[in-house]
Design a protein around this motif. Structure first.
Motif, PDB file in Angstrom:
ATOM      1  N   PRO A  80      29.025  57.334  41.421  1.00 49.47           N
ATOM      2  CA  PRO A  80      29.801  56.400  42.253  1.00 49.47           C
ATOM      3  C   PRO A  80      29.664  54.938  41.836  1.00 49.47           C
ATOM      4  N   THR A  81      28.590  54.584  41.131  1.00 50.35           N
ATOM      5  CA  THR A  81      28.428  53.190  40.695  1.00 50.35           C
ATOM      6  C   THR A  81      29.388  52.817  39.575  1.00 50.35           C
ATOM      7  N   LEU A  82      30.121  53.791  39.035  1.00 48.47           N
ATOM      8  CA  LEU A  82      31.149  53.509  38.025  1.00 48.47           C
ATOM      9  C   LEU A  82      32.396  52.867  38.627  1.00 48.47           C
ATOM     10  N   MET A  83      32.500  52.890  39.950  1.00 43.01           N
ATOM     11  CA  MET A  83      33.693  52.356  40.602  1.00 43.01           C
ATOM     12  C   MET A  83      33.773  50.844  40.405  1.00 43.01           C
ATOM     13  N   LYS A  84      34.951  50.368  40.022  1.00 47.46           N
ATOM     14  CA  LYS A  84      35.197  48.926  39.961  1.00 47.46           C
ATOM     15  C   LYS A  84      35.092  48.412  41.400  1.00 47.46           C
ATOM     16  N   ARG A  85      34.423  47.274  41.578  1.00 48.23           N
ATOM     17  CA  ARG A  85      34.105  46.835  42.930  1.00 48.23           C
ATOM     18  C   ARG A  85      34.528  45.390  43.161  1.00 48.23           C
ATOM     19  N   PRO A  86      34.696  45.074  44.443  1.00 50.22           N
ATOM     20  CA  PRO A  86      34.736  45.963  45.596  1.00 50.22           C
ATOM     21  C   PRO A  86      36.108  46.615  45.753  1.00 50.22           C
ATOM     22  N   VAL A  87      36.102  47.723  46.460  1.00 47.81           N
ATOM     23  CA  VAL A  87      37.350  48.342  46.904  1.00 47.81           C
ATOM     24  C   VAL A  87      37.413  48.077  48.405  1.00 47.81           C
ATOM     25  N   ILE A  88      38.526  47.524  48.851  1.00 51.37           N
ATOM     26  CA  ILE A  88      38.678  47.173  50.262  1.00 51.37           C
ATOM     27  C   ILE A  88      39.860  47.926  50.842  1.00 51.37           C
ATOM     28  N   ASP A  89      39.617  48.549  51.990  1.00 49.47           N
ATOM     29  CA  ASP A  89      40.667  49.226  52.753  1.00 49.47           C
ATOM     30  C   ASP A  89      40.879  48.421  54.026  1.00 49.47           C
ATOM     31  N   ALA A  90      41.986  47.716  54.094  1.00 49.48           N
ATOM     32  CA  ALA A  90      42.327  46.925  55.276  1.00 49.48           C
ATOM     33  C   ALA A  90      43.555  47.557  55.920  1.00 49.48           C
ATOM     34  N   ASP A  91      43.303  48.411  56.910  1.00 49.96           N
ATOM     35  CA  ASP A  91      44.382  49.087  57.629  1.00 49.96           C
ATOM     36  C   ASP A  91      45.326  49.837  56.696  1.00 49.96           C
ATOM     37  N   GLY A  92      44.752  50.571  55.743  1.00 47.94           N
ATOM     38  CA  GLY A  92      45.544  51.383  54.833  1.00 47.94           C
ATOM     39  C   GLY A  92      46.068  50.643  53.614  1.00 47.94           C
ATOM     40  N   GLN A  93      45.831  49.351  53.528  1.00 47.79           N
ATOM     41  CA  GLN A  93      46.201  48.555  52.356  1.00 47.79           C
ATOM     42  C   GLN A  93      44.958  48.433  51.478  1.00 47.79           C
ATOM     43  N   TRP A  94      45.005  49.043  50.300  1.00 50.03           N
ATOM     44  CA  TRP A  94      43.836  49.102  49.424  1.00 50.03           C
ATOM     45  C   TRP A  94      43.926  48.068  48.313  1.00 50.03           C
ATOM     46  N   THR A  95      42.795  47.414  48.034  1.00 47.85           N
ATOM     47  CA  THR A  95      42.697  46.497  46.905  1.00 47.85           C
ATOM     48  C   THR A  95      41.433  46.834  46.126  1.00 47.85           C
ATOM     49  N   ILE A  96      41.401  46.381  44.877  1.00 43.33           N
ATOM     50  CA  ILE A  96      40.238  46.623  44.028  1.00 43.33           C
ATOM     51  C   ILE A  96      39.892  45.332  43.293  1.00 43.33           C
ATOM     52  N   GLY A  97      38.609  45.074  43.163  1.00 39.62           N
ATOM     53  CA  GLY A  97      38.147  43.879  42.474  1.00 39.62           C
ATOM     54  C   GLY A  97      38.153  42.671  43.395  1.00 39.62           C
ATOM     55  N   TRP A  98      37.799  41.518  42.823  1.00 43.30           N
ATOM     56  CA  TRP A  98      37.745  40.278  43.605  1.00 43.30           C
ATOM     57  C   TRP A  98      38.314  39.122  42.783  1.00 43.30           C
ATOM     58  N   LYS A  99      39.469  39.375  42.204  1.00 46.09           N
ATOM     59  CA  LYS A  99      40.183  38.354  41.443  1.00 46.09           C
ATOM     60  C   LYS A  99      40.994  37.482  42.407  1.00 46.09           C
ATOM     61  N   ALA A 100      41.649  36.469  41.869  1.00 41.61           N
ATOM     62  CA  ALA A 100      42.371  35.491  42.683  1.00 41.61           C
ATOM     63  C   ALA A 100      43.426  36.126  43.590  1.00 41.61           C
ATOM     64  N   ASP A 101      44.132  37.154  43.099  1.00 43.14           N
ATOM     65  CA  ASP A 101      45.176  37.772  43.919  1.00 43.14           C
ATOM     66  C   ASP A 101      44.592  38.465  45.148  1.00 43.14           C
ATOM     67  N   VAL A 102      43.456  39.121  44.983  1.00 45.14           N
ATOM     68  CA  VAL A 102      42.810  39.802  46.113  1.00 45.14           C
ATOM     69  C   VAL A 102      42.235  38.767  47.076  1.00 45.14           C
ATOM     70  N   GLN A 103      41.634  37.717  46.536  1.00 45.85           N
ATOM     71  CA  GLN A 103      41.090  36.659  47.385  1.00 45.85           C
ATOM     72  C   GLN A 103      42.199  36.027  48.216  1.00 45.85           C
ATOM     73  N   ALA A 104      43.337  35.764  47.598  1.00 42.93           N
ATOM     74  CA  ALA A 104      44.462  35.153  48.310  1.00 42.93           C
ATOM     75  C   ALA A 104      44.939  36.060  49.443  1.00 42.93           C
ATOM     76  N   LYS A 105      44.937  37.344  49.200  1.00 44.80           N
ATOM     77  CA  LYS A 105      45.399  38.303  50.211  1.00 44.80           C
ATOM     78  C   LYS A 105      44.537  38.239  51.466  1.00 44.80           C
ATOM     79  N   TYR A 106      43.232  38.132  51.300  1.00 46.34           N
ATOM     80  CA  TYR A 106      42.321  38.170  52.448  1.00 46.34           C
ATOM     81  C   TYR A 106      41.880  36.808  52.945  1.00 46.34           C
ATOM     82  N   LEU A 107      41.903  35.811  52.072  1.00 45.81           N
ATOM     83  CA  LEU A 107      41.395  34.497  52.457  1.00 45.81           C
ATOM     84  C   LEU A 107      42.484  33.464  52.627  1.00 45.81           C
ATOM     85  N   GLY A 108      43.702  33.799  52.216  1.00 43.68           N
ATOM     86  CA  GLY A 108      44.795  32.842  52.256  1.00 43.68           C
ATOM     87  C   GLY A 108      44.733  31.924  51.059  1.00 43.68           C
ATOM     88  N   ASP A 109      45.542  30.912  51.050  1.00 45.19           N
ATOM     89  CA  ASP A 109      45.579  29.974  49.919  1.00 45.19           C
ATOM     90  C   ASP A 109      44.339  29.153  49.969  1.00 45.19           C
TER      91      ASP A 109
END
Length: 109
Positions: A80-109
């Motif tokens: 399981p440690t092979l999984m690219k991280r983090p994987v986030i499930d927010a009400d059925g919307q899944w994201t992977i990693g913590w790049k700028a696009d994922v940060q923008a989705k959860y943190l806003g601009d």
């Protein structure tokens, strides 16, 4: 919000800290300690496919060529440690990693 990661992962710690600071309350699932449930594993692989595997990890480098040839579901179930991280499930919307696009989705601009 469910947050799949590792407590020892710097990226996961940064992501968790940023999410909580912005008002989210992630339920952390440590993939090493807690594992990944079969349904969640199936969803992660169906959503991200080969991209769910972190080929830059020390775990990956330690695998044999035969192990590396396995499908993503088998790899993540076994390691399981092979999984690219983090994987986030927010009400059925899944994201992977913590790049700028994922940060923008959860943190806003």
């Amino acid at each position: 919000m469910r947050f799949f990661g590792l407590k020892s992962c710097d990226t996961c710690r940064k992501a968790f800290k940023s999410l909580t600071a912005s008002g989210h309350t992630p339920n952390v699932i440590d993939v090493r300690a807690d594992g990944i449930g079969d349904n969640d594993l199936a969803t992660i692989v169906a959503t991200f496919g080969e991209a769910a595997i972190n080929r830059a990890s020390t775990t990956w480098r330690g695998l044999s060529d035969d192990e590396k040839a396995a499908d993503p579901t088998t790899l993540l179930a076994t390691h399981p440690t092979l999984m690219k991280r983090p994987v986030i499930d927010a009400d059925g919307q899944w994201t992977i990693g913590w790049k700028a696009d994922v940060q923008a989705k959860y943190l806003g601009d």
